[in-house]
Write an enzyme that holds these catalytic residues in place. Structure first.
Site, mmCIF file in Angstrom:
data_model
loop_
_atom_site.group_PDB
_atom_site.id
_atom_site.type_symbol
_atom_site.label_atom_id
_atom_site.label_comp_id
_atom_site.label_asym_id
_atom_site.label_seq_id
_atom_site.Cartn_x
_atom_site.Cartn_y
_atom_site.Cartn_z
ATOM 1 N NE ARG A 181 -9.124 -1.002 -2.136
ATOM 2 C CZ ARG A 181 -9.288 0.147 -1.232
ATOM 3 N NH1 ARG A 181 -10.534 0.246 -2.004
ATOM 4 N NH2 ARG A 181 -8.880 0.738 -0.442
ATOM 5 C CE LYS A 212 1.628 2.492 -0.476
ATOM 6 N NZ LYS A 212 0.660 3.065 -1.033
HETATM 7 N N1 BES Z 1 -1.230 -0.142 2.305
HETATM 8 C C1 BES Z 1 -1.418 0.985 1.755
HETATM 9 C C2 BES Z 1 -2.286 1.534 3.111
HETATM 10 C C3 BES Z 1 -1.531 1.798 3.605
HETATM 11 C C4 BES Z 1 -1.871 3.601 3.866
HETATM 12 C C5 BES Z 1 -1.778 1.410 4.870
HETATM 13 C C6 BES Z 1 -0.588 4.128 5.088
HETATM 14 C C7 BES Z 1 -0.711 1.713 6.242
HETATM 15 C C8 BES Z 1 -0.036 3.468 6.411
HETATM 16 C C9 BES Z 1 -2.338 0.330 0.982
HETATM 17 O O1 BES Z 1 -2.688 -0.289 -0.168
HETATM 18 C C10 BES Z 1 -3.306 1.608 0.161
HETATM 19 O O2 BES Z 1 -1.551 1.987 -0.162
HETATM 20 N N2 BES Z 1 -4.151 2.190 -0.159
HETATM 21 C C11 BES Z 1 -4.802 3.464 -0.644
HETATM 22 C C12 BES Z 1 -6.276 2.767 -1.607
HETATM 23 C C13 BES Z 1 -6.756 4.079 -2.545
HETATM 24 C C14 BES Z 1 -5.459 4.059 -3.332
HETATM 25 C C15 BES Z 1 -7.993 3.905 -2.437
HETATM 26 C C16 BES Z 1 -4.719 4.599 0.478
HETATM 27 O O3 BES Z 1 -5.027 4.300 1.300
HETATM 28 O O4 BES Z 1 -3.922 5.562 0.017
HETATM 29 ZN ZN ZN Z 2 -1.100 0.249 -1.474
#
Ligand code: BES
Ligand code: ZN
Ligand code: ZN
Length: 483
Positions: A333, A259
């Site tokens: 997931r 990230k």
């Molecule tokens: N933990 C994150 C989602 C998240 C984002 C929670 C902001 C709280 C605040 C999750 O694991 C994630 O990174 N999701 C990705 C999914 C994508 C790669 C399909 C996302 O939302 O970008």
């Molecule tokens: Zn994530």
């Protein structure tokens, strides 16, 4: 009304037009005139969230607080809860531990309960790491001067709920250097011992034996080994079984799909789902509804390293389905896939999962509203009425089946992330749907409201514990459902 004489701080309510309740009877004429004067000078409008504190030195009460209750756009209970939240924070900072409230006689006891709940929910700080803490005082006595008293049982319930919410917040606010999956397991075990719950903790070797390949793929990059925690609450007269699953990523760096810095900061809170589920079962163990509950907390840390999962890896989940990991940041997931497949073995009547699953849900609904998905309309209705009761805002999003093709890949049964980011929250839900068999299911995406950067009525800054009260309410009302 003589009772009032022993209180130094007294609370009256303002409906946008006048001060309600027996204010003229209680206050001396001098204090009343003083208040009228202040009211005009301060342009107090009586809107929900408005608070006016008037000091009357030398008199008893020596402080009169006016709280606004006017807002036609929200439910009356919510007006009271919000107003309680604003009052609670004010008193906590001011150092007041005793108050008397004077609602008018028409006020429903549900409104008063919501008001007290708002006070208790807002009286929270996470200051354990501060060298110089700002002094805070928690309310110890709340006198309600009204003919319909609150019952002890409803007050106790509010206390149990507020404690559970505060417990979840403490866990979520605590940094990931402390809250590892092992720490989570120890915490869950302590709760289980204290409240007489069954608790089984599965480590990486157990997960391997079980065939939880998706769970392990998330954890393998971290020095902190994963834990799947299974808690059971049983009631001798239960006719229904509820399954709960919580996403417990103790830190989400994104893994090799790393990230950017600004998105990583709050990711100590990516275990909110697991904290909410643990807090829920803790409250349930005290409130003792006639249901059985199987809860699973999916705890792992998502880190990049030489041992981490790579984009393109293919793993097999507990239910035999294979997954191509196209993005290591779509890890929630993966752990939930195995966690929920595990839950299906106990044949629950319904499964609820809670997860900070997608950034897309935050884009869609912001930080005040969570998204939820339901496989059945009647279930959605029941869930929504529970949410309405607690004042937590959940908005239903569709499980649009035609989007399932976005998750198709030629090398595995499904991939964890599409090339295209359209409908990201729905994609997450459709992925999870593959692991719940045909069991009625609700998926809550709390990625928006799990944390706030500034207080909002009864919600504090930082971790909110959003979801605990709705889950408890849903479970308590479920005991009355017929099969
Ligand atoms: N933990 C994150 C989602 C998240 C984002 C929670 C902001 C709280 C605040 C999750 O694991 C994630 O990174 N999701 C990705 C999914 C994508 C790669 C399909 C996302 O939302 O970008
Ligand atoms: Zn994530
Ligand atoms: Zn995550």
């Amino acid at each position: 009304m003589d009772e009032i004489r022993k209180y130094e701080t007294i609370i009256f309510f303002h409906n946008g037009e006048t001060i309600t309740g027996p204010y003229r009877e209680i206050l001396s004429q001098h204090v009343r005139e003083y208040i009228d004067h202040k009211l005009q000078a301060q342009k107090f409008q009586g809107k929900v969230g408005d608070l006016l504190s008037i000091d009357a030195p030398g008199y008893t009460p020596s402080e009169v607080i006016l709280l606004g209750l006017q807002d036609d756009s929200i439910h009356v209970h919510e007006r009271w809860r919000r107003s309680g939240g604003v009052l609670g924070r004010f008193l906590m900072k001011k150092g007041t531990d005793t108050i008397a409230c004077v609602p008018d006689e028409q006020t429903e006891s549900d409104s008063i309960e919501a008001f007290v709940e708002g006070i208790l929910l807002s009286q929270y700080v996470f200051d354990k790491y501060l060298k110089e803490k700002k002094p805070v005082t928690f309310l110890e006595n709340i006198g309600i001067l009204s003919s319909h008293e609150l019952s002890t049982s409803s007050l106790e319930r509010i206390q149990v709920l507020a404690q559970a919410v505060h417990f979840a917040r403490d866990l979520i606010n605590e940094p990931a250097r402390i809250v590892t999956p092992e720490y989570f397991a120890r915490t869950a075990q302590k709760i289980a011992d204290e409240f007489d719950l069954e608790c089984n903790v599965y480590d990486e070797i157990d997960l391997e034996k079980m065939g939880a390949g998706a769970f392990l793929a998330v954890a393998q990059g971290s020095e902190n080994p994963p834990r799947m925690i299974h808690l059971v609450y049983r009631h001798p007269d239960a006719t229904h079984t509820i399954g709960l699953a919580g996403k417990g990523i103790t830190f989400d760096s994104g893994g090799l799909s790393l990230k950017p810095t600004r998105y990583m900061l709050d990711m100590k809170g990516d275990m909110t789902g697991a904290a909410v589920v643990l807090a829920t079962i803790k409250a349930i163990a005290q409130l003792k509804p006639r249901v059985h509950i199987h809860a699973v907390l999916c705890c792992a840390e998502n880190m990049p390293s030489g041992k981490a999962s790579r984009p393109g890896d293919i793993v097999r989940a507990l239910n035999g389905k294979t997954i191509e990991i196209t993005n290591t940041d779509a890890e929630g997931r993966l752990v939930l896939a195995d966690g929920m497949a595990f839950l299906t073995q106990f044949h629950p009547d319904v499964i609820l999962d809670v997860a900070t699953l997608t950034g897309a849900c935050v884009v869609a609904l912001g930080t005040k509203i969570a998204g939820y998905f339901a496989t059945h309309d009647d279930l959605a209705q029941r869930f929504e009425s529970s949410a309405q009761h607690t004042g937590e805002s959940f908005w239903r999003l569709p499980l649009e089946k035609s989007y399932r093709e976005l998750l198709k890949t030629s090398v595995a049964d499904i991939k964890n992330s599409a090339n295209d980011s359209e409908a990201g929250a729905i994609q997450g839900a459709l992925f999870l749907a593959e692991f719940v068999e045909n069991i009625p299911w609700i998926h809550c995406d709390v990625a928006g409201p799990f944390i706030l950067n500034k207080p909002f009525y009864e919600w504090p800054e930082g971790a909110t514990g959003f979801g605990v009260r709705t889950l408890v309410e849903f479970i308590q009302t479920y005991e009355n459902q017929t099969k």
